[in-house]
Design an enzyme around this catalytic site. Structure first.
Site, PDB file in Angstrom:
ATOM      1  N   HIS A 288       0.872  -1.192   0.000  1.00  0.00           N
ATOM      2  CA  HIS A 288       0.000   0.000   0.000  1.00  0.00           C
ATOM      3  C   HIS A 288       0.901   1.232   0.000  1.00  0.00           C
ATOM      4  O   HIS A 288       1.632   1.458  -0.948  1.00  0.00           O
ATOM      5  CB  HIS A 288      -0.938  -0.108   1.214  1.00  0.00           C
ATOM      6  CG  HIS A 288      -2.056   0.888   1.271  1.00  0.00           C
ATOM      7  ND1 HIS A 288      -2.442   1.647   0.210  1.00  0.00           N
ATOM      8  CD2 HIS A 288      -2.885   1.238   2.304  1.00  0.00           C
ATOM      9  CE1 HIS A 288      -3.451   2.430   0.561  1.00  0.00           C
ATOM     10  NE2 HIS A 288      -3.733   2.206   1.825  1.00  0.00           N
TER      11      HIS A 288
ATOM     12  N   HIS B 259      -2.601  -2.333  -9.716  1.00  0.00           N
ATOM     13  CA  HIS B 259      -3.501  -1.701  -8.759  1.00  0.00           C
ATOM     14  C   HIS B 259      -4.772  -2.513  -8.701  1.00  0.00           C
ATOM     15  O   HIS B 259      -5.221  -3.036  -9.722  1.00  0.00           O
ATOM     16  CB  HIS B 259      -3.824  -0.265  -9.212  1.00  0.00           C
ATOM     17  CG  HIS B 259      -4.358   0.580  -8.120  1.00  0.00           C
ATOM     18  ND1 HIS B 259      -5.692   0.572  -7.775  1.00  0.00           N
ATOM     19  CD2 HIS B 259      -3.738   1.430  -7.277  1.00  0.00           C
ATOM     20  CE1 HIS B 259      -5.862   1.404  -6.761  1.00  0.00           C
ATOM     21  NE2 HIS B 259      -4.712   1.934  -6.431  1.00  0.00           N
TER      22      HIS B 259
ATOM     23  N   ASP C  14       2.764   5.355  -6.999  1.00  0.00           N
ATOM     24  CA  ASP C  14       4.039   5.235  -6.297  1.00  0.00           C
ATOM     25  C   ASP C  14       5.238   5.075  -7.216  1.00  0.00           C
ATOM     26  O   ASP C  14       6.375   5.118  -6.756  1.00  0.00           O
ATOM     27  CB  ASP C  14       3.989   4.026  -5.351  1.00  0.00           C
ATOM     28  CG  ASP C  14       3.026   4.268  -4.215  1.00  0.00           C
ATOM     29  OD1 ASP C  14       3.071   5.378  -3.666  1.00  0.00           O
ATOM     30  OD2 ASP C  14       2.236   3.373  -3.895  1.00  0.00           O
TER      31      ASP C  14
HETATM   32  N1  ACO Z   1       4.516  -7.080 -10.611  1.00  0.00           N
HETATM   33  C1  ACO Z   1       4.367  -8.280 -11.231  1.00  0.00           C
HETATM   34  N2  ACO Z   1       3.219  -8.956 -11.300  1.00  0.00           N
HETATM   35  C2  ACO Z   1       2.138  -8.374 -10.721  1.00  0.00           C
HETATM   36  C3  ACO Z   1       2.201  -7.128 -10.074  1.00  0.00           C
HETATM   37  C4  ACO Z   1       3.451  -6.475 -10.041  1.00  0.00           C
HETATM   38  N3  ACO Z   1       3.585  -5.288  -9.450  1.00  0.00           N
HETATM   39  N4  ACO Z   1       0.993  -6.808  -9.602  1.00  0.00           N
HETATM   40  C5  ACO Z   1       0.186  -7.815  -9.927  1.00  0.00           C
HETATM   41  N5  ACO Z   1       0.873  -8.761 -10.609  1.00  0.00           N
HETATM   42  C6  ACO Z   1       0.341  -9.999 -11.202  1.00  0.00           C
HETATM   43  C7  ACO Z   1       0.001 -11.012 -10.122  1.00  0.00           C
HETATM   44  O1  ACO Z   1       1.110 -11.846  -9.857  1.00  0.00           O
HETATM   45  C8  ACO Z   1      -1.139 -11.733 -10.757  1.00  0.00           C
HETATM   46  O2  ACO Z   1      -0.612 -12.628 -11.729  1.00  0.00           O
HETATM   47  P1  ACO Z   1      -1.313 -14.068 -11.962  1.00  0.00           P
HETATM   48  O3  ACO Z   1      -2.677 -13.748 -12.506  1.00  0.00           O
HETATM   49  O4  ACO Z   1      -0.413 -14.761 -12.918  1.00  0.00           O
HETATM   50  O5  ACO Z   1      -1.370 -14.711 -10.613  1.00  0.00           O
HETATM   51  C9  ACO Z   1      -1.905 -10.643 -11.505  1.00  0.00           C
HETATM   52  O6  ACO Z   1      -0.898  -9.664 -11.809  1.00  0.00           O
HETATM   53  C10 ACO Z   1      -3.025 -10.009 -10.732  1.00  0.00           C
HETATM   54  O7  ACO Z   1      -2.475  -9.489  -9.505  1.00  0.00           O
HETATM   55  P2  ACO Z   1      -3.187  -9.519  -8.098  1.00  0.00           P
HETATM   56  O8  ACO Z   1      -2.155  -9.672  -7.040  1.00  0.00           O
HETATM   57  O9  ACO Z   1      -4.324 -10.496  -8.124  1.00  0.00           O
HETATM   58  O10 ACO Z   1      -3.812  -8.088  -8.066  1.00  0.00           O
HETATM   59  P3  ACO Z   1      -4.357  -7.375  -6.776  1.00  0.00           P
HETATM   60  O11 ACO Z   1      -5.429  -6.480  -7.240  1.00  0.00           O
HETATM   61  O12 ACO Z   1      -4.671  -8.332  -5.695  1.00  0.00           O
HETATM   62  O13 ACO Z   1      -3.088  -6.543  -6.264  1.00  0.00           O
HETATM   63  C11 ACO Z   1      -1.542  -4.832  -5.891  1.00  0.00           C
HETATM   64  C12 ACO Z   1      -2.919  -5.184  -6.434  1.00  0.00           C
HETATM   65  C13 ACO Z   1      -1.403  -5.276  -4.435  1.00  0.00           C
HETATM   66  C14 ACO Z   1      -1.384  -3.306  -5.915  1.00  0.00           C
HETATM   67  C15 ACO Z   1      -0.463  -5.516  -6.776  1.00  0.00           C
HETATM   68  O14 ACO Z   1      -0.593  -5.072  -8.111  1.00  0.00           O
HETATM   69  C16 ACO Z   1       0.939  -5.254  -6.264  1.00  0.00           C
HETATM   70  O15 ACO Z   1       1.409  -5.971  -5.375  1.00  0.00           O
HETATM   71  N6  ACO Z   1       1.664  -4.240  -6.824  1.00  0.00           N
HETATM   72  C17 ACO Z   1       2.985  -3.907  -6.360  1.00  0.00           C
HETATM   73  C18 ACO Z   1       2.899  -3.078  -5.096  1.00  0.00           C
HETATM   74  C19 ACO Z   1       2.429  -1.671  -5.362  1.00  0.00           C
HETATM   75  O16 ACO Z   1       2.912  -0.983  -6.242  1.00  0.00           O
HETATM   76  N7  ACO Z   1       1.487  -1.217  -4.516  1.00  0.00           N
HETATM   77  C20 ACO Z   1       0.970   0.145  -4.577  1.00  0.00           C
HETATM   78  C21 ACO Z   1      -0.470   0.162  -4.964  1.00  0.00           C
HETATM   79  S1  ACO Z   1      -1.021   1.829  -5.064  1.00  0.00           S
HETATM   80  C22 ACO Z   1      -1.301   2.261  -3.455  1.00  0.00           C
HETATM   81  O17 ACO Z   1      -1.606   1.492  -2.608  1.00  0.00           O
HETATM   82  C23 ACO Z   1      -1.130   3.662  -3.119  1.00  0.00           C
END
Ligand code: ACO
Length: 428
Positions: free
Chosen positions: A267, A306, A362
């Site tokens: 987050h 996201h 971010d």
């Molecule tokens: N890098 C690589 N792969 C990713 C990323 C990433 N940053 N984010 C998602 N994926 C992939 C997942 O592995 C998943 O792949 P799969 O379908 O093969 O299993 C798919 O994309 C869907 O991802 P989920 O984790 O199901 O998406 P969710 O909506 O639960 O997660 C989140 C969202 C937590 C923001 C995620 O994208 C993440 O961890 N990003 C990196 C951390 C980040 O930048 N957070 C800031 C968010 S903005 C904020 O809070 C202000």
């Protein structure tokens, strides 16, 4: 066509009609779907609330597919271009942009509550200099609760306004002092001649000069970053503020809970994680290898993806432009080239395209913060300062919503059935 959903329960052959309002069914309507009288009734299972609306809200609108973000109807791009953070905070909290006299009063009130009790300074001194400043911010926010017993009167509007002002006013003071404590520098008291962002910069960076003069470009950049981070509807930290606040806990501890949720690397801690990631990659040549490790699932591309945006985060667009203005003053952050290369590769790579992974807020904000002289540990703290107005607006909306009660999700119990207690000498 009726705005209803007809459900046939194939276990019993019975049919039910459930109203649809605002594209939503009320989960409690499912309860009447039962196999027999002893059945509790049907529930919906939604771990992490991926498809559950937990409230009605008139504060922030997001269309994740189109990349739209609006506060109270105003597009984020227009607010970032033309507004100021305190004006936006007022808008979030009270629903309308302030008139000039309302704004004057609001700025006056916030400016005159920036001081904190001296014991808080001693509280700060109790932490190790190398402890994470976000941990200290969370703790001191909760500590503020101990100074204001009347903040417990959460249903008294006037009283609420008083504490909303106090929190918005004191966040920069706590944040700046957390930073100064890390460096072993004396705390700088607020300067009422300066604006919200300018005063924060003064409390952070003032040394022996009698009067700190913030650089106008950096002051404005920080204010814009504050606007962009002010609210984002029902995210993890806001939901924490609402959940804790729903027990009628005071706003200080409700916001301490929200700040704790923001601390996590998925987050508000993500901007810190982005910088650590870019530093670790270290060189443009290492980018392809890093991307392939992400695709193998060995690491995440931090600052990408996201829960709601399946398009370019509109805040990231504004921040990317802002970075140019800041780098013009501070010099270019050498990690920018690595970030740009990561973005170019990711936006053209099937793995990211298929999963709709785009840069989020971010991805570039950390580069600006670093260029402005902030250590990475301060990044989530910088996020928390403006998000306080969003948390408070959402907390207030929750308290005034007659449909809201104490937050209490249900569960599907997966543990043992009843079994008799086993004395210690008879175990395993
Ligand atoms: N890098 C690589 N792969 C990713 C990323 C990433 N940053 N984010 C998602 N994926 C992939 C997942 O592995 C998943 O792949 P799969 O379908 O093969 O299993 C798919 O994309 C869907 O991802 P989920 O984790 O199901 O998406 P969710 O909506 O639960 O997660 C989140 C969202 C937590 C923001 C995620 O994208 C993440 O961890 N990003 C990196 C951390 C980040 O930048 N957070 C800031 C968010 S903005 C904020 O809070 C202000």
């Amino acid at each position: 066509m009726a705005d209803t959903l007809t459900i046939t329960d194939n276990r019993t052959g019975q049919t039910y009609e459930v109203p649809i309002t605002d594209g939503t069914i009320n989960a409690i309507d499912l309860r009447k779907i039962r196999v027999d009288d002893g059945d509790f009734g049907l529930m919906s299972y939604d771990p992490s609330y991926k498809n559950t609306a937990a409230c009605r809200s008139a504060i922030t609108f997001i269309d994740g597919d189109l990349g739209i973000l609006r506060y109270r109807g105003y597009p984020i791009e227009q607010l970032a271009e033309q507004s100021q953070y305190l004006e936006v905070a007022y808008l979030l909290l009270y629903g309308e942009l302030p008139t000039s006299s309302q704004y004057e009063q609001w700025v006056h009130d916030v400016t005159h509550h920036t001081y904190v009790h001296e014991s808080l300074k001693r509280g700060m001194d109790g932490y190790r200099y190398d402890s994470h400043p976000m941990g200290r911010l969370i703790a001191l926010l909760a500590t503020l609760s101990t100074f204001y017993d009347d903040a417990k009167q959460v249903h008294d509007r006037k009283n609420r306004r008083e504490h909303i002002v106090k929190i918005i006013a004191k966040m920069p003071t706590l944040a700046a002092w957390a930073y100064r404590h890390s460096l072993g520098r004396p705390y700088v008291y607020p300067d009422n001649d300066l604006g919200y962002a300018g005063n924060f910069l003064s409390m952070l960076f003032k040394l022996a000069e009698p009067k700190y003069k913030p650089h106008p470009v950096l002051e404005r950049a920080l204010d814009v970053l504050f606007i962009l981070h002010a609210d984002h509807e029902q995210n993890c930290s806001t939901s924490a503020a609402r959940a804790v606040g729903s027990s009628e806990a005071d706003p200080y501890v409700s916001l301490a809970a929200a700040a704790a949720a923001l601390y996590g690397p998925l987050h508000g801690g993500a901007n810190e994680a982005v910088l650590r990631m870019l530093t670790k990659i270290g060189d443009l040549k290492a980018v392809p290898e890093f991307i392939s490790s992400v695709k193998k699932g060995e690491s995440l591309l931090m600052g990408f993806g996201h829960r709601v945006y399946k398009n370019y985060d509109p805040r990231a667009k504004v921040i990317k432009r802002l970075a140019d203005e800041v780098f013009h003053v501070t010099g270019r952050n050498p990690l920018l080239d690595i970030a740009l290369e990561l973005e170019t590769i990711a936006l053209n790579d099937d793995y990211f395209v298929k999963r709709k992974l785009y840069p989020n807020v971010d991805f570039y904000s950390g580069l600006i913060y670093q260029a402005m002289g902030f250590p990475v540990e301060m990044f989530p703290v910088l996020f928390a300062i403006p998000r306080a107005s969003g948390w408070l607006a959402q907390w207030q909306e929750m308290l005034e919503d007659p449909e809201q009660k104490i937050a209490r999700p249900r569960q599907i119990y997966t543990g043992h059935n009843e079994r008799p207690y086993v004395p210690m000498n008879k175990r395993g």
